[in-house]
Design an enzyme around this catalytic site. Structure first.
Site, PDB file in Angstrom:
ATOM      1  CE  LYS A 146      33.677 -40.100 -41.071  1.00 61.81           C
ATOM      2  NZ  LYS A 146      32.586 -41.084 -41.010  1.00 61.81           N
TER       3      LYS A 146
HETATM    4  P1  NAD Z   1      24.988 -36.215 -34.336  1.00 66.91           P
HETATM    5  O1  NAD Z   1      25.812 -34.991 -34.388  1.00 66.91           O
HETATM    6  O2  NAD Z   1      23.637 -36.187 -34.950  1.00 66.91           O
HETATM    7  O3  NAD Z   1      24.807 -36.696 -32.823  1.00 66.91           O
HETATM    8  C1  NAD Z   1      25.877 -36.851 -31.954  1.00 66.91           C
HETATM    9  C2  NAD Z   1      25.339 -37.045 -30.546  1.00 66.91           C
HETATM   10  O4  NAD Z   1      26.445 -37.286 -29.677  1.00 66.91           O
HETATM   11  C3  NAD Z   1      24.619 -35.815 -30.005  1.00 66.91           C
HETATM   12  O5  NAD Z   1      23.526 -36.235 -29.225  1.00 66.91           O
HETATM   13  C4  NAD Z   1      25.677 -35.160 -29.124  1.00 66.91           C
HETATM   14  O6  NAD Z   1      25.129 -34.347 -28.113  1.00 66.91           O
HETATM   15  C5  NAD Z   1      26.339 -36.398 -28.562  1.00 66.91           C
HETATM   16  N1  NAD Z   1      27.657 -36.122 -28.000  1.00 66.91           N
HETATM   17  C6  NAD Z   1      28.586 -35.260 -28.434  1.00 66.91           C
HETATM   18  N2  NAD Z   1      29.640 -35.262 -27.595  1.00 66.91           N
HETATM   19  C7  NAD Z   1      29.370 -36.168 -26.632  1.00 66.91           C
HETATM   20  C8  NAD Z   1      30.061 -36.630 -25.487  1.00 66.91           C
HETATM   21  N3  NAD Z   1      31.261 -36.132 -25.160  1.00 66.91           N
HETATM   22  N4  NAD Z   1      29.470 -37.574 -24.724  1.00 66.91           N
HETATM   23  C9  NAD Z   1      28.254 -38.069 -25.062  1.00 66.91           C
HETATM   24  N5  NAD Z   1      27.551 -37.665 -26.110  1.00 66.91           N
HETATM   25  C10 NAD Z   1      28.099 -36.723 -26.896  1.00 66.91           C
HETATM   26  O7  NAD Z   1      25.913 -37.357 -34.988  1.00 66.91           O
HETATM   27  P2  NAD Z   1      25.438 -38.736 -35.601  1.00 66.91           P
HETATM   28  O8  NAD Z   1      25.286 -38.557 -37.075  1.00 66.91           O
HETATM   29  O9  NAD Z   1      24.313 -39.278 -34.798  1.00 66.91           O
HETATM   30  O10 NAD Z   1      26.747 -39.619 -35.386  1.00 66.91           O
HETATM   31  C11 NAD Z   1      26.989 -40.285 -34.152  1.00 66.91           C
HETATM   32  C12 NAD Z   1      28.065 -41.343 -34.363  1.00 66.91           C
HETATM   33  O11 NAD Z   1      27.609 -42.282 -35.352  1.00 66.91           O
HETATM   34  C13 NAD Z   1      29.401 -40.829 -34.862  1.00 66.91           C
HETATM   35  O12 NAD Z   1      30.439 -41.599 -34.296  1.00 66.91           O
HETATM   36  C14 NAD Z   1      29.340 -41.088 -36.354  1.00 66.91           C
HETATM   37  O13 NAD Z   1      30.632 -41.227 -36.936  1.00 66.91           O
HETATM   38  C15 NAD Z   1      28.590 -42.394 -36.368  1.00 66.91           C
HETATM   39  N6  NAD Z   1      27.935 -42.691 -37.644  1.00 66.91           N
HETATM   40  C16 NAD Z   1      27.008 -41.837 -38.157  1.00 66.91           C
HETATM   41  C17 NAD Z   1      26.382 -42.147 -39.355  1.00 66.91           C
HETATM   42  C18 NAD Z   1      25.299 -41.283 -39.928  1.00 66.91           C
HETATM   43  O14 NAD Z   1      24.646 -41.719 -40.892  1.00 66.91           O
HETATM   44  N7  NAD Z   1      25.041 -40.105 -39.386  1.00 66.91           N
HETATM   45  C19 NAD Z   1      26.727 -43.328 -40.040  1.00 66.91           C
HETATM   46  C20 NAD Z   1      27.680 -44.185 -39.472  1.00 66.91           C
HETATM   47  C21 NAD Z   1      28.268 -43.858 -38.271  1.00 66.91           C
END
Ligand code: NAD
Length: 449
Positions: free
Chosen positions: A115
């Site tokens: 990571k």
């Molecule tokens: P992203 O940046 O595209 O979206 C994040 C979202 O969370 C946004 O809508 C943002 O406004 C919101 N957010 C931020 N702070 C917040 C808060 N305090 N309260 C509520 N909402 C809040 O990120 P993502 O890629 O969608 O990732 C989201 C989660 O999924 C993370 O935990 C990430 O580790 C996990 N994840 C992502 C992937 C991937 O392929 N992108 C894969 C596995 C896990």
């Protein structure tokens, strides 16, 4: 990473403490795990901490700190996202790298866990500043990443564009070889894979569908008709919302960092996306009620999907959760104390290493395509994704059933010095499978020298 109202509960949310606690709960159930191996599996293999200066658009100079951590590479090169966030800490990156080790082992893909992250607030940086930050960080990593060493991907506040910059920088530093597989989640026309952007959200929906079909929640055996609340409407949350909606679910609430919206009649995810891209937030969408992120978690729904930050479900709000199933699209959204409260309440949790494994699965497909310069059709990718996720849910469910037959899992007997018996939970069972696989592979390879 901090949560919105930390004063509401009294619980140690240090990420390394939490990941060790989750590990210990699983390891306590693995009789043959060697003590020395436990230490090896709990600690990261390699840590890179990089401080670097960046010239800002106004001519000033600012220092940034970034991390790239390989937790374990017994099954293959490191794999894991890079996140940009002002609150990110090295301990959080360590715990997320560990999670990637278990996730890859559970899904059976030949990667280890890694990571990365940079402490920065993307909302306060221009595109050209972000590009310089990404390029400088990548160049400082130099040979610490590579197609067969460690392969980054997008995560919170990083995107396909970020991955394109990482690829380009690495490619310039390593001319004369096929560098496409150095990073996944790239734009389609520069080595990205069809289906990667949607993979995490789609995988989440496939996992939910399979889990519901096991009939543990008799009144909710399919997605159709389920009321779903989704915290976080980014890459993962918005895609999950669209696929849940397509399967006939009612999306009653969604949120982003500025707050949430609720509609008893259900939201159309495409309309919410349109509103969000115009206004920069979901808040204020016509014919919806504005709610806080805390209210979203406690809202009337059947399935709750945390898809934003870690530690959102904790001992302060777990008792107020009304959903019967929590599907962890985000990494580490639930604390161990919340796990205990929820398991006692009879709420099921489909843990992150199952629920969001679609992302790393299609990242692996992208990496394979890049090795042979192929571009597979999205139908083929989604079919392969579906079979991986179904197999993962099944293996965890079958293992869980064997614990149900044997009786309750004893958790914390060795590590927490408490004799707590409780019903088996899917997180602990998934971790048991993953840890066993990594431990066995370590011994099979033979400890060098
Ligand atoms: P992203 O940046 O595209 O979206 C994040 C979202 O969370 C946004 O809508 C943002 O406004 C919101 N957010 C931020 N702070 C917040 C808060 N305090 N309260 C509520 N909402 C809040 O990120 P993502 O890629 O969608 O990732 C989201 C989660 O999924 C993370 O935990 C990430 O580790 C996990 N994840 C992502 C992937 C991937 O392929 N992108 C894969 C596995 C896990």
């Amino acid at each position: 990473m901090t949560i919105e109202k930390p004063e509401q509960f009294n619980e140690n949310i240090d990420p390394v403490y939490i990941s060790n606690q989750q590990f210990d709960r699983a390891a306590d159930c693995i009789n043959e795990l060697k003590t020395g191996l436990i230490e090896f599996l709990k600690l990261p293999k390699r840590i890179n901490i990089i401080n670097f200066p960046i010239e800002m658009d106004d001519g000033s100079v600012r220092s940034f700190q970034g991390y790239r951590i390989i937790h374990n590479n017994v099954f293959g090169p490191g794999k894991g996202g890079i996140r940009y966030h002002p609150d990110i800490t090295i301990d959080e990156v360590i715990s997320l790298a560990k999670l990637m080790t278990w996730k890859c082992a559970l899904v059976n893909i030949p990667f280890g866990g890694a990571k990365g992250g940079i402490v920065c607030d993307t909302k306060k940086l221009s595109d050209s500043e972000l590009r310089r930050i990404t390029r400088r960080f990548t160049s400082e990593l130099a040979n610490a990443i590579g197609p067969h060493i460690d392969i980054p991907a997008p995560d919170l506040y990083t995107s396909e564009q970020t991955m394109a910059w990482i690829f380009d920088t690495y490619d310039m530093l390593h001319p004369g070889q096929n560098n496409w597989p150095v990073v996944t989640g790239k734009p389609i026309n520069i080595g990205g894979s069809y289906g990667r952007r949607e993979a995490t959200g789609l995988g989440c929906v496939i996992a939910t569908e399979r889990f519901l079909s096991k009939a543990l929640i008799p009144e909710q055996q399919e997605i159709a008709g389920a009321r779903i609340a989704i915290q976080g409407f980014g890459d993962v949350g918005s895609v999950a919302a669209r696929y849940f909606f397509r399967e006939g679910a009612k999306i009653v609430a969604v949120s982003d960092s500025r707050g949430g919206i609720y509609s008893e009649n259900g939201l159309d995810p495409d309309a919410v996306l349109d509103f969000q891209s115009e206004h920069g937030t979901v808040v204020g969408m016509p014919k919806t009620m504005t709610i806080t992120n805390e209210e979203l978690l406690e809202s009337e729904c059947d399935i709750l999907v945390p898809a934003a930050l870690g530690n959102q479900i904790h001992s302060g709000n777990a008792n107020k959760i009304k959903a019967k199933l929590i599907v962890e699209a985000a990494n580490n959204p639930t604390t161990p104390r919340a796990d205990d409260i929820l398991v006692k309440k009879g709420v099921f949790i489909l843990p992150d290493i199952v629920a969001n494994a679609g992302g790393v699965t299609v990242s692996y497909f992208e990496w394979v395509q890049n090795q042979v310069n192929e571009s597979w059709e999205v139908e083929k990718i989604n079919l392969k994704l579906k079979s991986k996720i179904i197999a993962t849910v099944d293996v965890v469910f079958n293992h869980w059933q064997s614990f149900v037959v044997k009786g309750e899992i004893a958790v914390g007997t060795k590590s927490d010095k408490e004799d707590v018996r409780r019903p088996p939970d899917f997180r602990t069972v998934a971790l048991i499978i993953a840890i066993q696989r990594v431990a066995n592979a370590t011994l099979l390879r033979g400890i060098w020298p």
